[in-house]
Scaffold this active site. Structure first.
Site, mmCIF file in Angstrom:
data_model
loop_
_atom_site.group_PDB
_atom_site.id
_atom_site.type_symbol
_atom_site.label_atom_id
_atom_site.label_comp_id
_atom_site.label_asym_id
_atom_site.label_seq_id
_atom_site.Cartn_x
_atom_site.Cartn_y
_atom_site.Cartn_z
ATOM 1 N N GLY A 64 0.767 -1.230 0.000
ATOM 2 C CA GLY A 64 0.000 0.000 0.000
ATOM 3 C C GLY A 64 0.799 1.281 0.000
ATOM 4 O O GLY A 64 0.219 2.356 -0.160
ATOM 5 N N GLY A 66 3.091 2.028 -2.215
ATOM 6 C CA GLY A 66 3.528 2.304 -3.573
ATOM 7 C C GLY A 66 2.774 3.473 -4.170
ATOM 8 O O GLY A 66 2.019 4.187 -3.500
ATOM 9 N N ILE A 90 5.470 -3.596 3.990
ATOM 10 C CA ILE A 90 6.565 -4.057 4.847
ATOM 11 C C ILE A 90 7.513 -2.911 5.180
ATOM 12 O O ILE A 90 8.540 -3.131 5.815
ATOM 13 C CB ILE A 90 7.349 -5.207 4.184
ATOM 14 C CG1 ILE A 90 7.938 -4.763 2.842
ATOM 15 C CG2 ILE A 90 6.482 -6.434 4.029
ATOM 16 C CD1 ILE A 90 8.883 -5.788 2.221
ATOM 17 N N ARG A 91 7.177 -1.705 4.715
ATOM 18 C CA ARG A 91 7.994 -0.527 4.997
ATOM 19 C C ARG A 91 7.313 0.372 6.022
ATOM 20 O O ARG A 91 6.115 0.269 6.245
ATOM 21 C CB ARG A 91 8.244 0.268 3.710
ATOM 22 C CG ARG A 91 9.060 -0.485 2.686
ATOM 23 C CD ARG A 91 9.290 0.380 1.443
ATOM 24 N NE ARG A 91 8.063 0.558 0.669
ATOM 25 C CZ ARG A 91 7.674 1.719 0.164
ATOM 26 N NH1 ARG A 91 8.364 2.822 0.405
ATOM 27 N NH2 ARG A 91 6.568 1.794 -0.570
ATOM 28 N N ASP A 107 3.446 -8.900 5.316
ATOM 29 C CA ASP A 107 4.378 -9.476 4.351
ATOM 30 C C ASP A 107 3.620 -10.541 3.554
ATOM 31 O O ASP A 107 3.211 -11.562 4.112
ATOM 32 C CB ASP A 107 5.568 -10.088 5.090
ATOM 33 C CG ASP A 107 6.623 -10.645 4.143
ATOM 34 O OD1 ASP A 107 6.381 -10.678 2.926
ATOM 35 O OD2 ASP A 107 7.687 -11.066 4.635
ATOM 36 N N TYR A 196 8.614 -9.106 -14.766
ATOM 37 C CA TYR A 196 7.411 -8.369 -14.370
ATOM 38 C C TYR A 196 6.237 -8.735 -15.274
ATOM 39 O O TYR A 196 5.144 -9.057 -14.804
ATOM 40 C CB TYR A 196 7.697 -6.874 -14.434
ATOM 41 C CG TYR A 196 6.518 -5.980 -14.101
ATOM 42 C CD1 TYR A 196 5.862 -6.082 -12.881
ATOM 43 C CD2 TYR A 196 6.096 -5.000 -14.996
ATOM 44 C CE1 TYR A 196 4.795 -5.245 -12.564
ATOM 45 C CE2 TYR A 196 5.040 -4.152 -14.687
ATOM 46 C CZ TYR A 196 4.389 -4.283 -13.475
ATOM 47 O OH TYR A 196 3.343 -3.455 -13.167
ATOM 48 N N ILE A 226 1.186 4.944 -15.320
ATOM 49 C CA ILE A 226 0.412 5.790 -14.405
ATOM 50 C C ILE A 226 1.256 6.985 -13.972
ATOM 51 O O ILE A 226 2.398 6.822 -13.535
ATOM 52 C CB ILE A 226 -0.044 4.995 -13.175
ATOM 53 C CG1 ILE A 226 -0.828 3.757 -13.613
ATOM 54 C CG2 ILE A 226 -0.892 5.876 -12.266
ATOM 55 C CD1 ILE A 226 -2.055 4.048 -14.458
#
Length: 374
Positions: A64, A66, A90-91, A107, A196, A226
């Site tokens: 979330g 990003g 995870i940050r 995670d 990717y 985007i």
């Protein structure tokens, strides 16, 4: 934990599964009960994704922090209530993000912890944004494989087990050099040449498989590039279209890593978030497919620079082509055919290139330039 490890176990459990008391359980057809390869006790409590007018979904957003997660959380909290939308990553989040609504550590490679989060918070909608983007993924393929594929498997199993409505974004990177590029339809050959892209094709196919095999309410949009003023470039091939605005304001110079004639489909973030919410709210019976293209505009670095120079006439645009990113861009669509999305659930974009540039400069604090240009 990969799904493969559980296939044998799942097969035996589908034949005979016992509850905690040791009683035998008769099974109905798999799609009817929405089970996944990771079976749970027969007395587990499943909740529905069908809401009444007064109910709201309970939302979890993975990855979330990003480019899209924070904006999506803001949009969904306005619609469904602040406490009904949980942002996770995870940050460590910035203070403004942490205090804007519920945030938890999650995670996606930790299956047990992720499952506990879904159960304890009674999640009904899951937006799965955890992924390594194109250029970053090529620099660390093992990590991209773990996050983009193994993490997806965990999310799919949990979503199927608990009857979640699951959204997984896909990308222009899901196509390859043998795909039709101008325009690119929803259904065509897909042979991407990045980890990717491969992982996103895998996500599209696995989501569709889980829909037909287990009844999972899987929904997916193929995003173009985007563009957002709220975040810094994050390692994607299309991120030049964000960086040009920052550099134009700070230095008046921009060095582009793609050729000036490289045409790619793009979208302003507000349109992207709107499309994501619209497809999630669309009635299931209106969806003729599980993965849709969406599009708004398509331009080249040269065309973008010309529009930017209307506001920053002194902008000096130079090109230093990154062969890795250029090869990636050359394998991607030039234009998306999104006619199915426009027909099935009424998709319509709001931002074209002129509106995009005006909005970006406005958000980045260049109002005086806009006033001068006008």
């Amino acid at each position: 934990m990969p799904i493969v490890r559980n296939l044998g176990r799942a097969a035996s459990q589908l034949l005979q599964q016992s509850s905690g008391c040791g009683c035998g359980v008769a099974l109905v057809p798999v799609r009817g009960i929405g089970v996944s390869p990771r079976q749970v006790a027969s007395d587990a409590s499943f909740h529905s994704v069908t809401f009444s007018e007064s109910d709201h979904p309970r939302v979890l957003i993975t990855g979330g922090l990003g480019q899209l997660g924070v904006g999506l959380a803001k949009l969904l909290r306005k619609r469904f209530g602040k406490n009904n939308v949980i942002l996770s990553d995870i940050r460590k989040p910035a203070d403004n993000v942490f205090y804007s609504g519920p945030f938890i550590f999650a995670d996606i490679l930790d299956y047990k912890n992720l499952r506990e989060i879904v159960v304890n918070n009674r999640i009904t909608w899951l937006f799965h944004y955890s992924a390594l983007l194109s250029a970053v993924g090529e620099a660390n393929v093992p990590l991209a494989r773990a996050v983009n594929i193994t993490g997806l498997h965990n999310v799919l199993d949990i979503a199927a087990e608990h009857n979640l409505r699951l959204f997984v974004p896909s990308t222009i990177g899901a196509f390859g050099p043998t795909s039709p590029r101008d325009p690119t339809p929803d259904l065509c050959i897909q042979r991407p040449r990045t980890i990717y892209g491969v992982s996103k094709v895998h996500a599209e196919l696995m989501g569709e498989y889980y829909h037909y095999r287990y009844g999972l309410d899987f929904r997916c949009l193929r995003y173009p590039g985007i563009i957002s003023a709220d975040s810094q470039p994050g390692g994607g091939t299309t991120d030049y279209a964000v960086k040009i605005f920052h550099d134009a304001i700070k230095t008046g110079k921009f060095k582009c890593y793609l050729r000036p004639d490289t045409r790619l489909p793009m979208m302003y973030i507000d349109d992207c978030l709107k499309a994501t919410l619209e497809v999630m709210e669309a009635p299931a019976e209106s969806l003729t497919m599980r993965t849709y293209n969406i599009s708004a505009m398509s331009f080249t670095p040269e065309e973008l620079a010309q529009e930017v120079q209307k506001y920053v006439p002194e902008l000096q645009m130079t090109y230093n082509v990154d062969q890795v990113r250029q090869a990636i861009a050359d394998s991607w669509p030039m234009n998306f055919d999104d006619s199915n999305a426009r027909r099935d659930w009424g998709w319509k974009h709001d931002y074209d290139l002129p509106e995009l540039v005006t909005t970006m400069f406005s958000y980045l604090g260049s109002d005086s330039r806009i006033a001068q240009a006008n």
